[in-house]
Design an enzyme around this catalytic site. Sequence first.
Site, short mmCIF file in Angstrom:
data_model
loop_
_atom_site.label_atom_id
_atom_site.label_comp_id
_atom_site.label_asym_id
_atom_site.label_seq_id
_atom_site.Cartn_x
_atom_site.Cartn_y
_atom_site.Cartn_z
N PHE A 11 0.63 -1.17 -0.10
CA PHE A 11 -0.11 0.03 0.02
C PHE A 11 0.86 1.31 -0.03
CE2 PHE A 11 -3.05 -2.92 1.85
CZ PHE A 11 -4.11 -2.57 0.97
N ASP A 12 0.35 2.25 -0.96
CA ASP A 12 0.77 3.61 -0.53
C ASP A 12 -0.29 3.91 0.83
OD1 ASP A 12 1.59 6.57 -0.93
OD2 ASP A 12 -0.58 6.56 -1.67
#
Length: 242
Positions: A11-12
């Site tokens: 994830f960002d």
Amino acid sequence: MKLTDFKALTFDCYGTLIDWESGMVEGLKPLTRKVGRELSRNEILEAHARHESSQQLQTPAKNYRDLLPIVYKRLAEEWGVTVTWAECVAYGRSVKDWPAFSDSAEALQYLKKHFKLVILSNVDNESFAGSNERLEVDFDAIYTAEDCGSYKPSDRNFEYMLNKLETLGIQKHEILHTAESMFHDHGPANRHGLASCWIYRRHDQQGFGATMHPGEMPRYDFRFNSMADLVKAHRQELGQQD
């Protein structure tokens, strides 16, 4: 291709799980209130994106909490406002106060049951620790710009992540990179041959907000407008009812 084909979601964080645009706008109020004209939300965010991206290229090893004060200073200069360095520093320390999207924590808690969860974020470790409390999940690995010595979209960050995940037994084909930013995440994900999932938080807004225009739009394998929609699609693959 299905969501259930993957072992890990990388994830960002900011823009995908944490509502950094609202956090920025709120954190910049001591500055924007001094400007002698009305600034639109997108005008604020796009100016921030320009100065942030430029500074990240100029000083890639500087911690995010120490880079944001320079962004604040540049914005003040652009808008013709005088600020103190203490005000600049206060903005750099505001990241921990940026809110999570309302669906992030619950979605992550569900996904944790089915995937390894990994963070690849343009932030420092101290700032992320504050955000992590809002996300209410234990990530399996956290890779920050402070760890990498550079900022996305640098290939260094993705190379670092892929090398470290290999030590955890996670191969590239088992990873779904999940992010909002076309500029910071989907472009380099394409270059590294990663499958990607676009969490299009800005689907009802114009432009790219706090991220730079990516130029040619990268490809992506999945698109959802929220984390809740991602969870819904995964449940449907498993044949579960909402």
